[in-house]
Scaffold this motif. Structure first.
Motif, PDB file in Angstrom:
ATOM      1  N   UNK A 138     -11.490  45.194  47.501  1.00  0.00           N
ATOM      2  CA  UNK A 138     -12.642  44.654  47.822  1.00  0.00           C
ATOM      3  C   UNK A 138     -13.001  44.681  49.311  1.00  0.00           C
ATOM      4  N   UNK A 139     -12.278  44.404  50.213  1.00  0.00           N
ATOM      5  CA  UNK A 139     -12.684  44.282  51.515  1.00  0.00           C
ATOM      6  C   UNK A 139     -13.128  45.564  51.938  1.00  0.00           C
ATOM      7  N   UNK A 140     -12.565  46.904  51.642  1.00  0.00           N
ATOM      8  CA  UNK A 140     -12.939  48.104  52.166  1.00  0.00           C
ATOM      9  C   UNK A 140     -14.235  48.612  51.213  1.00  0.00           C
ATOM     10  N   UNK A 141     -14.084  48.373  49.764  1.00  0.00           N
ATOM     11  CA  UNK A 141     -15.114  48.916  49.008  1.00  0.00           C
ATOM     12  C   UNK A 141     -16.451  48.030  49.112  1.00  0.00           C
ATOM     13  N   UNK A 142     -16.172  46.766  49.365  1.00  0.00           N
ATOM     14  CA  UNK A 142     -17.568  46.002  49.482  1.00  0.00           C
ATOM     15  C   UNK A 142     -17.787  45.458  50.441  1.00  0.00           C
ATOM     16  N   UNK A 143     -16.717  44.555  51.112  1.00  0.00           N
ATOM     17  CA  UNK A 143     -17.444  43.641  52.258  1.00  0.00           C
ATOM     18  C   UNK A 143     -17.738  44.396  53.313  1.00  0.00           C
ATOM     19  N   UNK A 144     -16.915  45.478  53.722  1.00  0.00           N
ATOM     20  CA  UNK A 144     -17.151  46.229  54.804  1.00  0.00           C
ATOM     21  C   UNK A 144     -18.323  47.143  54.734  1.00  0.00           C
ATOM     22  N   UNK A 145     -18.772  47.392  53.469  1.00  0.00           N
ATOM     23  CA  UNK A 145     -19.731  48.519  53.250  1.00  0.00           C
ATOM     24  C   UNK A 145     -20.999  48.311  53.995  1.00  0.00           C
ATOM     25  N   UNK A 146     -21.220  47.020  54.230  1.00  0.00           N
ATOM     26  CA  UNK A 146     -22.550  46.911  54.898  1.00  0.00           C
ATOM     27  C   UNK A 146     -22.726  45.626  55.646  1.00  0.00           C
ATOM     28  N   UNK A 147     -23.592  45.440  56.374  1.00  0.00           N
ATOM     29  CA  UNK A 147     -24.168  44.054  56.833  1.00  0.00           C
ATOM     30  C   UNK A 147     -24.786  43.263  56.059  1.00  0.00           C
ATOM     31  N   UNK A 148     -24.498  42.090  55.592  1.00  0.00           N
ATOM     32  CA  UNK A 148     -24.903  41.228  54.497  1.00  0.00           C
ATOM     33  C   UNK A 148     -26.146  40.295  55.231  1.00  0.00           C
ATOM     34  N   UNK A 149     -27.386  40.189  54.746  1.00  0.00           N
ATOM     35  CA  UNK A 149     -28.249  39.592  55.240  1.00  0.00           C
ATOM     36  C   UNK A 149     -28.262  37.991  55.174  1.00  0.00           C
ATOM     37  N   UNK A 150     -27.857  37.573  53.930  1.00  0.00           N
ATOM     38  CA  UNK A 150     -27.453  36.284  53.439  1.00  0.00           C
ATOM     39  C   UNK A 150     -26.214  35.976  52.653  1.00  0.00           C
ATOM     40  N   UNK A 151     -25.936  34.707  52.554  1.00  0.00           N
ATOM     41  CA  UNK A 151     -24.689  34.359  52.194  1.00  0.00           C
ATOM     42  C   UNK A 151     -24.834  34.446  50.522  1.00  0.00           C
ATOM     43  N   UNK A 152     -26.033  34.255  50.098  1.00  0.00           N
ATOM     44  CA  UNK A 152     -26.472  34.300  48.652  1.00  0.00           C
ATOM     45  C   UNK A 152     -26.458  36.189  48.291  1.00  0.00           C
ATOM     46  N   UNK A 153     -26.737  36.850  49.050  1.00  0.00           N
ATOM     47  CA  UNK A 153     -26.645  38.396  48.919  1.00  0.00           C
ATOM     48  C   UNK A 153     -25.345  38.752  48.815  1.00  0.00           C
ATOM     49  N   UNK A 154     -24.313  38.256  49.688  1.00  0.00           N
ATOM     50  CA  UNK A 154     -23.124  38.357  49.740  1.00  0.00           C
ATOM     51  C   UNK A 154     -22.372  37.962  48.447  1.00  0.00           C
ATOM     52  N   UNK A 155     -22.716  36.700  48.044  1.00  0.00           N
ATOM     53  CA  UNK A 155     -22.219  36.122  46.844  1.00  0.00           C
ATOM     54  C   UNK A 155     -22.487  37.029  45.565  1.00  0.00           C
ATOM     55  N   UNK A 156     -23.765  37.360  45.507  1.00  0.00           N
ATOM     56  CA  UNK A 156     -24.078  38.018  44.358  1.00  0.00           C
ATOM     57  C   UNK A 156     -23.483  39.381  44.228  1.00  0.00           C
ATOM     58  N   UNK A 157     -23.284  39.925  45.513  1.00  0.00           N
ATOM     59  CA  UNK A 157     -22.373  41.429  45.604  1.00  0.00           C
ATOM     60  C   UNK A 157     -21.050  41.318  45.087  1.00  0.00           C
ATOM     61  N   UNK A 158     -20.370  39.938  45.547  1.00  0.00           N
ATOM     62  CA  UNK A 158     -19.066  39.744  45.177  1.00  0.00           C
ATOM     63  C   UNK A 158     -18.792  39.605  43.562  1.00  0.00           C
TER      64      UNK A 158
END
Length: 57
Positions: free
Chosen positions: A1-21
């Motif tokens: 998940x780290x490489x495929x998602x978390x490091x794939x872009x710069x997240x604007x908000x915590x909600x955006x990241x939470x939704x992506x996770x």
């Protein structure tokens, strides 16, 4: 998940990241990881192996 998602872009908000996770877990992880309770198959593979085409009629 780290490489495929978390490091794939710069997240604007915590909600955006939470939704992506959440989406990553629901779409990839939950359906593709192996489960010991179903003979070490993923749910997708197990369903395919145990679905008979004549049940669809």
């Amino acid at each position: 998940m780290q490489l495929e998602l978390l490091d794939s872009k710069r997240w604007q908000t915590r909600d955006e990241l939470a939704n992506a996770v959440f989406e990553w877990i629901e779409r990839w992880y939950s359906s593709n990881r192996r489960h010991s309770s179903i003979e070490m198959h993923s749910p997708v593979t197990f369903g395919t192996l145990h679905t008979r085409s004549d049940q669809l009629h």
